[in-house]
Design a protein around this motif. Structure first.
Motif, PDB file in Angstrom:
ATOM      1  N   HIS A 378     -16.169  31.534 -29.269  1.00 19.38           N
ATOM      2  CA  HIS A 378     -15.011  32.104 -29.955  1.00 19.38           C
ATOM      3  C   HIS A 378     -13.739  31.731 -29.199  1.00 19.38           C
ATOM      4  O   HIS A 378     -13.223  32.510 -28.396  1.00 19.38           O
ATOM      5  CB  HIS A 378     -15.214  33.610 -30.061  1.00 19.38           C
ATOM      6  N   HIS A 385     -19.342  30.440 -24.831  1.00 22.60           N
ATOM      7  CA  HIS A 385     -20.773  30.605 -24.544  1.00 22.60           C
ATOM      8  C   HIS A 385     -21.254  29.337 -23.850  1.00 22.60           C
ATOM      9  O   HIS A 385     -21.112  28.232 -24.414  1.00 22.60           O
ATOM     10  CB  HIS A 385     -21.557  30.823 -25.830  1.00 22.60           C
ATOM     11  N   GLU A 423     -19.013  39.585 -24.965  1.00 27.14           N
ATOM     12  CA  GLU A 423     -19.612  40.335 -26.091  1.00 27.14           C
ATOM     13  C   GLU A 423     -21.111  40.597 -25.930  1.00 27.14           C
ATOM     14  O   GLU A 423     -21.639  41.503 -26.555  1.00 27.14           O
ATOM     15  CB  GLU A 423     -19.381  39.577 -27.397  1.00 27.14           C
ATOM     16  N   HIS A 424     -21.819  39.806 -25.115  1.00 30.86           N
ATOM     17  CA  HIS A 424     -23.284  39.953 -25.040  1.00 30.86           C
ATOM     18  C   HIS A 424     -23.716  41.064 -24.085  1.00 30.86           C
ATOM     19  O   HIS A 424     -24.875  41.446 -24.059  1.00 30.86           O
ATOM     20  CB  HIS A 424     -23.945  38.632 -24.607  1.00 30.86           C
TER      21      HIS A 424
HETATM   22 ZN    ZN Z   1     -20.728  34.804 -29.754  1.00 26.25          ZN
END
Ligand code: ZN
Ligand code: 2HG
Length: 467
Positions: A378, A385, A423-424
């Motif tokens: 993103h 990532h 986010e993870h």
């Molecule tokens: Zn993602």
């Protein structure tokens, strides 16, 4: 040495009597399914899986586990990427697969009341039918649950314009570790009543309480959108272009970075026809609007910015088939990398303007440690990532040298104003790296909060930090 109680047959029977035999699992092969998620190749066997159908049953389960100090881990769909729902101390897993009702969609107040097992895309489609929008859209939106999204404050492509899960949670019904049931807030858009327990629960990965109902905020649905795919010879230039687009005054509803390798793997593994020429990276850029006429002006501004960043080609995706194909390529990268090789998923995040420097540094580390990395994510959020592929790396390098490389990447993130997960979440796998961005004072505060919510330490033990 853990101070947990033993889950003996008497306790197991009392737990099974809560949900009924048909909503409990003790068979080893099936237990294994609930001992995995989408994180590397970890398996941690639970001793018992329970599938409750309502809050009362969850409360009774918690009471029994609390009285006997039995580890109790919540699980949505098991699509997590940091091992957050793995029962690392065994004990009981509560699966919310059957608590999956959309209880209410309120088109006066633009809210919905859900059970935690509702699938993200199921909610999105249900509210879209009524002209409303639930924006957070993780890559796994077709299978991940809203409960899991709350546990991680999950993101996704549209968060760059609309915000992450955290921004849409108004109120939570939760079961405390001793079985007590509370609502954390109220179903209002503004709330300044004491500490914000709702927001404290979001992102706490099941370690502070068990979520049994979720009240989400909704928006009006913007019906028009355009999608363009820009290809670049230089991946760094693609990253640099991102902040220039925002500086030009356009707010894309998504702006995703993909490197050449990630796209190549995605099209190969899914037999998608997509020709790669000399480009090394892509930006997938979406704009949305409430009037169709508002789309082209945004695209024109973006096109000019792309030209100033040596873009090779810009594809305007104006038919649904191409739009679907491009999103399928992007959304499947994580999944196809997993098919290619065991990988370590690093969810790096920096300020958007520092993305080029982060990308360059990851390439340097990849080079000096000799591992292959697939990069995508993103870009608008500065969230890259980095999928490090094991391929044929030796176990020694994989287990011992790689943590050193990952530490360097995370230290760079911190130096660039970022942190170690966008986010993870932290879960199990990122725990060792928390001290890069947190010091004793942080850990003491978090341990104090954990102690207040979960004095016996039974809720999802072994995650985020060692308590
Ligand atoms: Zn993602
Ligand atoms: C994405 O943005 C996901 O694609 C990552 O957050 C998926 O790494 C994955 O499996």
């Amino acid at each position: 040495m853990s101070n947990f109680g033993k889950l003996n047959s008497t306790i197991i029977q009392s737990l099974i009597s809560v949900t009924g035999q048909d909503r409990s699992i003790t068979e080893p092969e099936t237990l294994k399914v609930y001992g995995k998620d989408h994180t590397e190749d970890f398996v941690y066997l639970p001793e018992l899986v329970l599938i409750p159908e309502n809050t009362e049953q969850v409360s009774q389960i918690a009471k029994i586990c609390f009285e006997n100090t039995i580890p109790l881990t919540s699980r949505g769909a098991g699509t997590g990427l940091s091992g957050a729902c793995l029962p690392v101390h065994g004990g009981v897993v509560i699966s919310f697969e059957k608590m999956n009702r959309i209880i209410q969609i309120d088109d006066i107040n633009y809210q919905a009341v859900l059970e935690p097992g509702v699938i993200n895309e199921q909610l999105q489609l249900a509210v879209q039918e009524k002209g409303m929008f639930y924006p957070p859209d993780p890559a796994s939106k077709g299978s991940c649950t809203i409960g899991g999204n709350v546990a991680h404050s999950s993101g996704g492509p549209r968060c760059v314009k609309y915000g992450t899960t955290r921004d849409y949670i108004l109120n939570l019904e939760m079961v405390l570790s001793d079985g007590e049931v509370i609502w954390t807030g109220a179903n209002v858009l503004k709330n300044s009543t004491g500490y914000n327990l709702t927001q404290l629960m979001v992102g706490s990965e099941g370690t502070l309480g068990i979520i049994t109902k979720i009240v989400v905020k909704l928006l009006p649905y913007p019906p028009f959108r355009s999608l363009m795919l820009a290809s670049f010879a230089s991946a760094t230039e693609a990253c640099a272009c991102v902040s220039s687009i925002f500086k030009a005054g356009v707010q894309p509803s998504a702006i995703e970075f993909m490197d050449r390798k990630g796209v190549k793997l995605s099209v190969q593994h899914q037999n998608i026809s997509f020709e790669q020429k000399e480009e090394n990276a892509y930006l997938l850029i979406e704009v949305d609007a409430f009037e169709e006429t508002a789309l082209m002006p945004q695209c024109e501004v973006i096109y000019n910015v792309l030209e100033n960043h040596q873009v090779l080609e810009v594809l305007m995706a104006d038919d649904s088939e191409t739009i679907e194909k491009l999103w399928k390529i992007r959304r499947s990268i994580g999944e196809v990398v997993k098919r290619q090789s065991i990988y370590k998923e690093e969810d790096t995040v920096v300020t958007r303007g520092n993305l080029p420097e982060l990308y360059e540094y990851v390439m340097q580390i990849s080079e000096s440690y000799g591992f292959e990395a697939v990069c995508y994510g993103h870009a608008g959020d500065g969230n890259l990532h980095v999928n490090i592929l094991k391929n044929d790396l030796s176990e020694d390098i994989w287990q011992n040298q790689l943590p050193e490389a990952i530490t360097k990447i995370f230290e760079k993130c911190k130096a660039l104003g970022g942190t170690i997960s966008g986010e993870h979440g932290i879960g199990l796998v990122q725990k060792p790296y928390m001290s890069i961005v947190m010091k004793e004072a942080h850990f003491n505060i978090m341990k104090g909060i954990k102690q207040a919510f979960d004095p016996k330490g039974i809720l999802n033990p072994g995650k985020i930090f060692n308590n």
